[in-house]
Write a protein that holds these residues in place. Structure first.
Motif, PDB file in Angstrom:
ATOM      1  N   THR A   1       0.843  -1.194   0.000  1.00 34.77           N
ATOM      2  CA  THR A   1       0.000   0.000   0.000  1.00 34.77           C
ATOM      3  C   THR A   1       0.877   1.242   0.000  1.00 34.77           C
ATOM      4  OG1 THR A   1      -1.672  -1.166   1.288  1.00 34.77           O
ATOM      5  CG2 THR A   1      -1.860   1.228   1.184  1.00 34.77           C
TER       6      THR A   1
ATOM      7  N   SER B   1       0.501   5.539   0.088  1.00 37.99           N
ATOM      8  CA  SER B   1      -0.321   6.744   0.212  1.00 37.99           C
ATOM      9  C   SER B   1       0.600   7.947   0.244  1.00 37.99           C
ATOM     10  CB  SER B   1      -1.179   6.696   1.484  1.00 37.99           C
ATOM     11  OG  SER B   1      -0.361   6.594   2.631  1.00 37.99           O
TER      12      SER B   1
ATOM     13  N   SER C   1       1.065  12.587  -0.360  1.00 41.41           N
ATOM     14  CA  SER C   1       0.485  13.914  -0.166  1.00 41.41           C
ATOM     15  C   SER C   1      -0.280  14.398  -1.398  1.00 41.41           C
ATOM     16  CB  SER C   1       1.592  14.910   0.178  1.00 41.41           C
ATOM     17  OG  SER C   1       2.569  14.948  -0.849  1.00 41.41           O
TER      18      SER C   1
ATOM     19  N   ASP D   1      -2.544  12.844  -2.950  1.00 42.31           N
ATOM     20  CA  ASP D   1      -3.788  12.063  -2.999  1.00 42.31           C
ATOM     21  C   ASP D   1      -3.637  10.756  -3.769  1.00 42.31           C
ATOM     22  OD1 ASP D   1      -5.176  13.957  -1.517  1.00 42.31           O
ATOM     23  OD2 ASP D   1      -5.701  15.107  -3.310  1.00 42.31           O
ATOM     24  N   ARG D   2      -2.393  10.361  -4.028  1.00 40.75           N
ATOM     25  CA  ARG D   2      -2.177   9.080  -4.707  1.00 40.75           C
ATOM     26  C   ARG D   2      -2.341   7.954  -3.698  1.00 40.75           C
ATOM     27  NH1 ARG D   2       3.632   6.920  -6.207  1.00 40.75           N
ATOM     28  NH2 ARG D   2       3.124   4.767  -6.721  1.00 40.75           N
ATOM     29  N   GLN D   3      -3.250   7.067  -3.960  1.00 44.68           N
ATOM     30  CA  GLN D   3      -3.492   5.911  -3.110  1.00 44.68           C
ATOM     31  C   GLN D   3      -3.479   4.661  -4.004  1.00 44.68           C
ATOM     32  OE1 GLN D   3      -3.991   6.207   0.229  1.00 44.68           O
ATOM     33  NE2 GLN D   3      -3.990   8.445   0.232  1.00 44.68           N
ATOM     34  N   ARG D   4      -2.725   3.666  -3.588  1.00 40.94           N
ATOM     35  CA  ARG D   4      -2.635   2.479  -4.437  1.00 40.94           C
ATOM     36  C   ARG D   4      -2.366   1.257  -3.571  1.00 40.94           C
ATOM     37  NH1 ARG D   4       1.355   1.980  -9.681  1.00 40.94           N
ATOM     38  NH2 ARG D   4       1.090  -0.250 -10.106  1.00 40.94           N
ATOM     39  N   THR D   5      -3.097   0.189  -3.839  1.00 42.01           N
ATOM     40  CA  THR D   5      -2.908  -1.071  -3.124  1.00 42.01           C
ATOM     41  C   THR D   5      -2.729  -2.190  -4.143  1.00 42.01           C
ATOM     42  OG1 THR D   5      -4.230  -0.347  -1.236  1.00 42.01           O
ATOM     43  CG2 THR D   5      -3.901  -2.716  -1.495  1.00 42.01           C
TER      44      THR D   5
ATOM     45  N   GLU E   1       6.595  -0.267  -6.367  1.00 46.78           N
ATOM     46  CA  GLU E   1       6.494   0.855  -5.440  1.00 46.78           C
ATOM     47  C   GLU E   1       7.876   1.105  -4.851  1.00 46.78           C
ATOM     48  OE1 GLU E   1       4.264   2.904  -5.166  1.00 46.78           O
ATOM     49  OE2 GLU E   1       2.369   1.924  -5.691  1.00 46.78           O
TER      50      GLU E   1
ATOM     51  N   SER F   1       4.257  10.824   2.775  1.00 43.98           N
ATOM     52  CA  SER F   1       4.171   9.591   1.983  1.00 43.98           C
ATOM     53  C   SER F   1       4.496   8.382   2.855  1.00 43.98           C
ATOM     54  CB  SER F   1       5.133   9.651   0.797  1.00 43.98           C
ATOM     55  OG  SER F   1       4.796  10.705  -0.080  1.00 43.98           O
ATOM     56  N   THR F   2       3.737   7.321   2.684  1.00 39.92           N
ATOM     57  CA  THR F   2       3.947   6.090   3.442  1.00 39.92           C
ATOM     58  C   THR F   2       3.863   4.896   2.510  1.00 39.92           C
ATOM     59  OG1 THR F   2       2.986   7.033   5.457  1.00 39.92           O
ATOM     60  CG2 THR F   2       3.121   4.636   5.327  1.00 39.92           C
TER      61      THR F   2
END
Length: 257
Positions: free
Chosen positions: A15, A17, A19, A21-25, A52, A78-79
């Protein structure tokens, strides 16, 4: 001791995430590489690019046992989080910088490689900085066994890689100290040094603060201003890079026909 590269593998949920708004799993059997600078890369079976990554994050934590693990890398907002449902590998492997082979370390017999502006031993990780524009030759220093280098600072100098054995500053001083006069006050120009730099400074310092960096190149002529002209990788130039008389006497550094 060589630095360590952590390698973890398994059936993982990845996963990211950020800043923006990019979110991806994503889910799959992947390999996680954590480099010595904490750069974290997640690779799958396709191509050469990671699916990633976070480059030099602020922090990386690894939690878990032999059956599962969790990697969390954070950099600002960012994580990157990798959760292994099933772990298949977890190891720490020694890694070093890769570079062009240039010899053998006299201290431990390990391979010496040129990496960027340094020569590094791949075994003991001893490191020697190279002067700007220097090349490593096939010669070996008779005193210490290190490779010899070729460097241009007014003329060609062939020296030991270790400045404690043969100093570029000493060689330039012996050849060019007091050779030219200061164009501002007429005093002798003295060879001076600073970290990573050899330059000519007026002997009347601090009353006269005239200084000139010695470029990578060889002296091939005299400028109308009285200073030397250097042949450099980018063309001929006066020691004084702002010299109006050199620009007037030449066409952009090329002699007028």
């Amino acid at each position: 001791m060589p630095k360590r590269l952590r390698v973890l593998a398994g059936d993982c949920t990845v996963t990211f995430s950020g800043s923006n708004d990019r979110q991806r799993t994503q889910r799959g059997r992947v390999v996680v590489l954590i480099k010595p600078d904490d750069t974290t890369l997640v690779h799958d079976a396709d191509g050469y690019q990671p699916v990633e990554w976070l480059t030099r994050p602020d922090s990386v934590t690894v939690e878990g046992d032999g059956d599962a693990f969790t990697v969390t890398a954070r950099d600002g907002e960012s994580t990157l989080r990798v959760v292994a449902e099933e772990a298949t590998a977890a190891r720490a492997l020694p890694v070093t910088e890769a570079g062009t082979p240039v010899g053998t370390c006299p201290g431990c017999a390990g391979p010496l490689v040129r990496s960027g502006g340094d020569v590094v031993c791949g075994n003991c990780e001893e490191r020697w900085g190279l002067p700007a524009g220097a090349t490593v030759t096939d010669g070996t220093c008779e005193n210490c066994g290190l490779p010899r280098i070729r460097v241009e600072r007014g003329e060609v100098f062939r020296l030991c890689l270790d400045p404690g054995c043969e100093s570029l500053a000493d060689a330039v001083t012996e050849r060019f100290d007091r050779v030219w006069d200061c164009p501002d006050c007429g005093a002798d120009l003295r060879v001076r040094t600073a970290p990573g730099r050899v330059y000519l400074g007026c002997g009347e310092y601090p009353d006269c603060e005239t200084t000139f960096s010695v470029p990578s190149g060889t002296v091939v002529d005299d400028c109308p201003c009285g200073l030397p002209v250097f042949e450099t990788p980018t063309g001929r130039r006066c020691l004084d890079g702002t010299c109006d008389r050199w620009e007037t006497a030449t066409d952009g550094g090329r002699p007028r026909l």
